[in-house]
Design a protein around this motif. Structure first.
Motif, PDB file in Angstrom:
ATOM      1  N   PHE A   1      -5.580   1.146  -5.343  1.00 34.38           N
ATOM      2  CA  PHE A   1      -4.848   0.023  -4.772  1.00 34.38           C
ATOM      3  C   PHE A   1      -4.575   0.293  -3.305  1.00 34.38           C
ATOM      4  O   PHE A   1      -4.780   1.405  -2.809  1.00 34.38           O
ATOM      5  CB  PHE A   1      -3.539  -0.236  -5.532  1.00 34.38           C
ATOM      6  CG  PHE A   1      -2.537   0.886  -5.437  1.00 34.38           C
ATOM      7  CD1 PHE A   1      -1.541   0.876  -4.472  1.00 34.38           C
ATOM      8  CD2 PHE A   1      -2.580   1.943  -6.320  1.00 34.38           C
ATOM      9  CE1 PHE A   1      -0.613   1.895  -4.395  1.00 34.38           C
ATOM     10  CE2 PHE A   1      -1.655   2.971  -6.260  1.00 34.38           C
ATOM     11  CZ  PHE A   1      -0.676   2.944  -5.295  1.00 34.38           C
ATOM     12  N   ALA A   2      -4.112  -0.748  -2.591  1.00 35.64           N
ATOM     13  CA  ALA A   2      -3.804  -0.628  -1.170  1.00 35.64           C
ATOM     14  C   ALA A   2      -2.417  -1.190  -0.893  1.00 35.64           C
ATOM     15  O   ALA A   2      -2.011  -2.187  -1.501  1.00 35.64           O
ATOM     16  CB  ALA A   2      -4.838  -1.377  -0.336  1.00 35.64           C
ATOM     17  N   VAL A   3      -1.683  -0.545   0.004  1.00 38.95           N
ATOM     18  CA  VAL A   3      -0.372  -1.008   0.463  1.00 38.95           C
ATOM     19  C   VAL A   3      -0.401  -1.084   1.981  1.00 38.95           C
ATOM     20  O   VAL A   3      -1.312  -0.555   2.618  1.00 38.95           O
ATOM     21  CB  VAL A   3       0.772  -0.068  -0.004  1.00 38.95           C
ATOM     22  CG1 VAL A   3       0.914  -0.076  -1.503  1.00 38.95           C
ATOM     23  CG2 VAL A   3       0.571   1.338   0.501  1.00 38.95           C
ATOM     24  N   GLU A   4       0.608  -1.721   2.559  1.00 40.89           N
ATOM     25  CA  GLU A   4       0.690  -1.805   4.010  1.00 40.89           C
ATOM     26  C   GLU A   4       1.032  -0.428   4.570  1.00 40.89           C
ATOM     27  O   GLU A   4       2.019   0.193   4.161  1.00 40.89           O
ATOM     28  CB  GLU A   4       1.742  -2.824   4.403  1.00 40.89           C
ATOM     29  CG  GLU A   4       1.810  -3.051   5.885  1.00 40.89           C
ATOM     30  CD  GLU A   4       2.838  -4.107   6.268  1.00 40.89           C
ATOM     31  OE1 GLU A   4       2.864  -4.462   7.447  1.00 40.89           O
ATOM     32  OE2 GLU A   4       3.598  -4.549   5.404  1.00 40.89           O
ATOM     33  N   ALA A   5       0.241   0.063   5.481  1.00 42.15           N
ATOM     34  CA  ALA A   5       0.423   1.411   6.017  1.00 42.15           C
ATOM     35  C   ALA A   5       1.655   1.523   6.909  1.00 42.15           C
ATOM     36  O   ALA A   5       2.319   2.559   6.925  1.00 42.15           O
ATOM     37  CB  ALA A   5      -0.822   1.828   6.799  1.00 42.15           C
ATOM     38  N   GLU A   6       1.988   0.459   7.603  1.00 42.20           N
ATOM     39  CA  GLU A   6       3.063   0.520   8.592  1.00 42.20           C
ATOM     40  C   GLU A   6       4.458   0.600   7.966  1.00 42.20           C
ATOM     41  O   GLU A   6       5.324   1.317   8.457  1.00 42.20           O
ATOM     42  CB  GLU A   6       2.983  -0.725   9.487  1.00 42.20           C
ATOM     43  CG  GLU A   6       3.762  -0.621  10.764  1.00 42.20           C
ATOM     44  CD  GLU A   6       3.455  -1.795  11.662  1.00 42.20           C
ATOM     45  OE1 GLU A   6       4.390  -2.559  11.928  1.00 42.20           O
ATOM     46  OE2 GLU A   6       2.296  -1.933  12.066  1.00 42.20           O
ATOM     47  N   THR A   7       4.684  -0.105   6.876  1.00 42.91           N
ATOM     48  CA  THR A   7       6.024  -0.175   6.298  1.00 42.91           C
ATOM     49  C   THR A   7       6.214   0.685   5.050  1.00 42.91           C
ATOM     50  O   THR A   7       7.344   0.825   4.581  1.00 42.91           O
ATOM     51  CB  THR A   7       6.383  -1.626   5.920  1.00 42.91           C
ATOM     52  OG1 THR A   7       5.439  -2.098   4.957  1.00 42.91           O
ATOM     53  CG2 THR A   7       6.376  -2.518   7.140  1.00 42.91           C
ATOM     54  N   THR A   8       5.146   1.240   4.519  1.00 41.47           N
ATOM     55  CA  THR A   8       5.224   2.030   3.296  1.00 41.47           C
ATOM     56  C   THR A   8       5.066   3.509   3.622  1.00 41.47           C
ATOM     57  O   THR A   8       4.112   3.892   4.295  1.00 41.47           O
ATOM     58  CB  THR A   8       4.112   1.614   2.314  1.00 41.47           C
ATOM     59  OG1 THR A   8       4.175   0.207   2.120  1.00 41.47           O
ATOM     60  CG2 THR A   8       4.264   2.309   0.981  1.00 41.47           C
ATOM     61  N   PRO A   9       6.004   4.342   3.149  1.00 34.95           N
ATOM     62  CA  PRO A   9       5.831   5.784   3.374  1.00 34.95           C
ATOM     63  C   PRO A   9       4.656   6.307   2.554  1.00 34.95           C
ATOM     64  O   PRO A   9       4.160   5.634   1.649  1.00 34.95           O
ATOM     65  CB  PRO A   9       7.153   6.375   2.879  1.00 34.95           C
ATOM     66  CG  PRO A   9       7.669   5.391   1.902  1.00 34.95           C
ATOM     67  CD  PRO A   9       7.205   4.054   2.376  1.00 34.95           C
ATOM     68  N   ARG A  10       4.213   7.510   2.883  1.00 33.81           N
ATOM     69  CA  ARG A  10       3.110   8.116   2.128  1.00 33.81           C
ATOM     70  C   ARG A  10       3.534   8.315   0.681  1.00 33.81           C
ATOM     71  O   ARG A  10       4.537   8.964   0.400  1.00 33.81           O
ATOM     72  CB  ARG A  10       2.720   9.454   2.739  1.00 33.81           C
ATOM     73  CG  ARG A  10       2.118   9.362   4.120  1.00 33.81           C
ATOM     74  CD  ARG A  10       0.733   8.860   4.065  1.00 33.81           C
ATOM     75  NE  ARG A  10      -0.178   9.923   3.687  1.00 33.81           N
ATOM     76  CZ  ARG A  10      -1.435   9.956   4.027  1.00 33.81           C
ATOM     77  NH1 ARG A  10      -1.941   9.006   4.752  1.00 33.81           N
ATOM     78  NH2 ARG A  10      -2.200  10.941   3.638  1.00 33.81           N
ATOM     79  N   LEU A  11       2.783   7.747  -0.227  1.00 35.45           N
ATOM     80  CA  LEU A  11       3.045   7.887  -1.654  1.00 35.45           C
ATOM     81  C   LEU A  11       2.225   9.042  -2.183  1.00 35.45           C
ATOM     82  O   LEU A  11       1.128   9.308  -1.706  1.00 35.45           O
ATOM     83  CB  LEU A  11       2.670   6.601  -2.400  1.00 35.45           C
ATOM     84  CG  LEU A  11       3.317   5.310  -1.911  1.00 35.45           C
ATOM     85  CD1 LEU A  11       2.718   4.124  -2.647  1.00 35.45           C
ATOM     86  CD2 LEU A  11       4.808   5.361  -2.107  1.00 35.45           C
ATOM     87  N   ARG A  12       2.748   9.694  -3.214  1.00 35.51           N
ATOM     88  CA  ARG A  12       1.985  10.749  -3.862  1.00 35.51           C
ATOM     89  C   ARG A  12       2.574  11.014  -5.229  1.00 35.51           C
ATOM     90  O   ARG A  12       3.751  10.765  -5.486  1.00 35.51           O
ATOM     91  CB  ARG A  12       1.946  12.025  -3.041  1.00 35.51           C
ATOM     92  CG  ARG A  12       3.305  12.647  -2.823  1.00 35.51           C
ATOM     93  CD  ARG A  12       3.239  13.859  -1.977  1.00 35.51           C
ATOM     94  NE  ARG A  12       2.456  14.886  -2.664  1.00 35.51           N
ATOM     95  CZ  ARG A  12       2.279  16.104  -2.229  1.00 35.51           C
ATOM     96  NH1 ARG A  12       2.842  16.469  -1.107  1.00 35.51           N
ATOM     97  NH2 ARG A  12       1.576  16.979  -2.902  1.00 35.51           N
ATOM     98  N   GLY A  13       1.737  11.494  -6.106  1.00 33.31           N
ATOM     99  CA  GLY A  13       2.206  11.850  -7.433  1.00 33.31           C
ATOM    100  C   GLY A  13       2.223  10.686  -8.391  1.00 33.31           C
ATOM    101  O   GLY A  13       1.345   9.833  -8.383  1.00 33.31           O
ATOM    102  N   LEU A  14       3.251  10.640  -9.220  1.00 32.40           N
ATOM    103  CA  LEU A  14       3.366   9.664 -10.295  1.00 32.40           C
ATOM    104  C   LEU A  14       4.086   8.412  -9.811  1.00 32.40           C
ATOM    105  O   LEU A  14       5.198   8.485  -9.302  1.00 32.40           O
ATOM    106  CB  LEU A  14       4.129  10.293 -11.466  1.00 32.40           C
ATOM    107  CG  LEU A  14       4.057   9.585 -12.796  1.00 32.40           C
ATOM    108  CD1 LEU A  14       2.625   9.516 -13.303  1.00 32.40           C
ATOM    109  CD2 LEU A  14       4.923  10.298 -13.811  1.00 32.40           C
ATOM    110  N   VAL A  15       3.436   7.261  -9.960  1.00 34.31           N
ATOM    111  CA  VAL A  15       4.017   5.974  -9.579  1.00 34.31           C
ATOM    112  C   VAL A  15       3.821   4.984 -10.724  1.00 34.31           C
ATOM    113  O   VAL A  15       3.008   5.213 -11.622  1.00 34.31           O
ATOM    114  CB  VAL A  15       3.393   5.413  -8.280  1.00 34.31           C
ATOM    115  CG1 VAL A  15       3.655   6.320  -7.103  1.00 34.31           C
ATOM    116  CG2 VAL A  15       1.909   5.160  -8.445  1.00 34.31           C
ATOM    117  N   ASP A  16       4.558   3.887 -10.672  1.00 30.83           N
ATOM    118  CA  ASP A  16       4.426   2.815 -11.652  1.00 30.83           C
ATOM    119  C   ASP A  16       3.994   1.536 -10.947  1.00 30.83           C
ATOM    120  O   ASP A  16       4.519   1.202  -9.890  1.00 30.83           O
ATOM    121  CB  ASP A  16       5.759   2.564 -12.362  1.00 30.83           C
ATOM    122  CG  ASP A  16       6.182   3.740 -13.218  1.00 30.83           C
ATOM    123  OD1 ASP A  16       5.413   4.098 -14.113  1.00 30.83           O
ATOM    124  OD2 ASP A  16       7.258   4.297 -12.972  1.00 30.83           O
TER     125      ASP A  16
END
Length: 117
Positions: A46-61
């Motif tokens: 998936f893709a999120v907005e790079a400018e407003t979203t912090p770096r995600l990592r690990g387990l997400v829902d």
């Protein structure tokens, strides 16, 4: 005719494209107690907005509105055109009840009633 587009125009087009994707998408990703809008979802990520979203990592829902779709283990893939793309290492469909460890007949009773008296 030149195909050169200035940086300002390119940035403006990317911002308009991302705003359109954010408005149309019902998908969101949850990490901890925070939610972020998902711009696009495909089979492997998936893709999120790079400018407003912090770096995600690990387990997400992943959610579609209030519906829990997937529990995912993710890794960052690439940052391009204002989008941060993530790939799934593991993508498990969310269930609203625990799986059974036995076969349940489709016409089986839901509960047994005792006799009074």
């Amino acid at each position: 005719m030149s195909t050169y587009v200035s940086k300002e125009i390119s940035d403006g087009l990317n911002a308009a494209r991302i705003a359109s994707l954010k408005k149309a998408s019902r998908l969101r990703v949850e990490m901890g107690q925070e939610y972020f809008k998902v711009l696009r979802l495909w089979k492997d990520g998936f893709a999120v907005e790079a400018e407003t979203t912090p770096r995600l990592r690990g387990l997400v829902d992943l959610y579609d509105g209030a519906n829990h779709l997937y529990q995912c283990l993710i890794i960052a893939s690439e940052d391009e055109a204002g989008e941060m793309r993530y790939e799934f290492k593991r993508n498990t469909v969310a269930a609203d009840k625990a799986p059974l460890d036995f076969y349940r007949e489709p016409d089986a009773p839901i509960a047994l009633l005792g006799k009074d008296g």
